[in-house]
Design an enzyme around this catalytic site. Structure first.
Site, mmCIF file in Angstrom:
data_model
loop_
_atom_site.group_PDB
_atom_site.id
_atom_site.type_symbol
_atom_site.label_atom_id
_atom_site.label_comp_id
_atom_site.label_asym_id
_atom_site.label_seq_id
_atom_site.Cartn_x
_atom_site.Cartn_y
_atom_site.Cartn_z
ATOM 1 N N SER A 181 0.788 -1.225 0.097
ATOM 2 C CA SER A 181 0.033 -0.060 0.065
ATOM 3 C C SER A 181 1.052 1.281 -0.176
ATOM 4 O O SER A 181 1.715 1.470 -1.015
ATOM 5 C CB SER A 181 -1.105 -0.043 1.413
ATOM 6 O OG SER A 181 -1.952 0.971 1.040
ATOM 7 N N HIS A 229 -8.205 -4.499 -1.768
ATOM 8 C CA HIS A 229 -6.749 -3.747 -1.334
ATOM 9 C C HIS A 229 -6.346 -4.303 -0.200
ATOM 10 O O HIS A 229 -5.068 -4.711 0.020
ATOM 11 C CB HIS A 229 -6.951 -2.211 -1.363
ATOM 12 C CG HIS A 229 -5.714 -1.717 -0.992
ATOM 13 N ND1 HIS A 229 -4.573 -1.757 -1.918
ATOM 14 C CD2 HIS A 229 -5.166 -0.981 -0.105
ATOM 15 C CE1 HIS A 229 -3.614 -0.880 -1.196
ATOM 16 N NE2 HIS A 229 -3.794 -0.825 0.042
ATOM 17 N N ASP A 271 -8.753 -5.510 -6.169
ATOM 18 C CA ASP A 271 -8.197 -4.246 -5.571
ATOM 19 C C ASP A 271 -8.895 -3.171 -6.396
ATOM 20 O O ASP A 271 -8.721 -2.885 -7.508
ATOM 21 C CB ASP A 271 -6.794 -4.091 -5.866
ATOM 22 C CG ASP A 271 -6.203 -2.905 -4.892
ATOM 23 O OD1 ASP A 271 -7.102 -1.928 -4.490
ATOM 24 O OD2 ASP A 271 -5.049 -2.844 -4.553
#
Length: 335
Positions: A147, A315, A286
């Protein structure tokens, strides 16, 4: 001046929590860190955790937006003997990023620029991290970031090419798309409209919707009234996520770090200059960073490899549903 903009007293933000094993380094005492905005910063406090025996090579873990340096708390399945981050084999380091609120100097402690908090960049964060590695005697690193940590890994590859031997980038693009910038813009607007914590709760709700997928929520939050009579489970879930973040995170850090992510816009030519092996992992469901987007950046890297994690959970799958990810990280992260 709004409540959000008022300077605070120096020192760790109230949201910072003491964590087992956390250490503090005071860096840039002799020469300042020069931020990309032109502001010099001295005596920068950096909070970090280490695991394993100190060595000249380390695996550097780069945490996500609201993460901390305590890898054992947020990624326990990856840390331990026989796992991707193995303290019996590796020297593992993770630092709370500059601008964060888990022990490292946050916006309230940095010199203001034009009456505002300084506009941090991911390259600033990488330079602060480099100083910590020098403090620890580390000369070479393998990066593992997911991330925001994955975007920060791209910044390390460009800012510190002499230090990085390889990198694993999970669920992250090299640049934010208009979609990702738009989500952050809405989140920051919520914080500025309702400073003092209420806006941060809404910002977290906005972000949480992008961290999961419709299928994931259909599987886990499809009930009605099971937690509160007459209220959808997704509603109480989002409220809970907002409350939980507001209790432990600083809104000025949220503004600073999402802004740093949005401002990180390396060119294709810069990405093509990266000469070390990089494994880039996309996540099939995602919505925040689509697998096609993540793969496209991997293909710009001369020694980039792409793999895709199959999961219905969006995600956050790197935390919730890692599947073969630990094996991929183990195989790739060691020189």
């Amino acid at each position: 001046m709004t409540a959000l903009a008022r300077p605070r007293e120096p020192g760790p933000p109230p949201a910072a929590r003491e964590q087992a094993g956390r250490q503090i380094a005071l860096l840039f005492r002799e020469a300042p860190l020069l931020l990309d905005c032109g502001q010099p910063v001295s005596d920068v406090r950096v909070a970090y955790h280490t695991y394993g025996t100190p060595a000249e090579h380390a695996i550097l873990v780069l945490h996500a937006l609201t993460g901390t340096s305590a890898v054992h708390e947020w990624w326990p399945g990856f840390l331990g003997e026989g796992r991707p981050l193995d303290p019996t084999r590796d020297y593992v380091v993770c630092a709370n990023v500059l601008g964060g609120c888990a022990g490292t100097a946050g916006p309230a402690e940095l010199p203001r620029v034009g009456g505002e908090d300084p506009p941090l960049t991911l390259r600033d964060l990488a330079r602060a991290g480099r100083a910590l590695l020098e403090h620890l005697g580390v000369r070479r690193v393998s990066l593992v970031g997911a991330s925001m940590g994955g975007m920060l890994a791209y910044a390390w590859l460009l800012e510190c090419p002499d230090l990085v031997e390889r990198a694993v980038i999970i669920g992250a693009p090299a640049r934010h798309s208009p979609w990702a910038v738009g989500l952050n813009t809405a989140a920051r607007a919520a914080i500025r409209a309702a400073p003092g914590g209420e806006g941060l709760k809404v910002a977290r709700q906005i972000a949480t919707l992008s961290y999961r997928s419709p299928e994931s929520f259909a599987r886990t939050q499809s009930g009605w009234g099971t937690r509160r009579p007459g209220t959808a489970d997704i509603t109480t879930y989002l409220e809970y996520q907002g409350e939980k973040l507001a209790d432990r995170f600083d809104e000025r850090s949220y503004l600073a770090l999402t802004g740093a992510m949005d401002r990180f816009q390396p060119s294709d030519a810069e990405l093509r200059s990266v000469q070390v092996p990089v494994l880039v992992v996309g996540i099939s469901s995602d919505l925040l960073y689509s697998p096609a987007e993540v793969r496209a950046y991997a293909e710009l890297l001369p020694r980039g490899q792409y793999r895709e994690l199959e999961s219905p959970h969006g995600h956050d799958a790197f935390l919730m549903d890692p599947g073969p990810l630990p094996e991929w990280v183990t195989t790739f992260s060691r020189p």
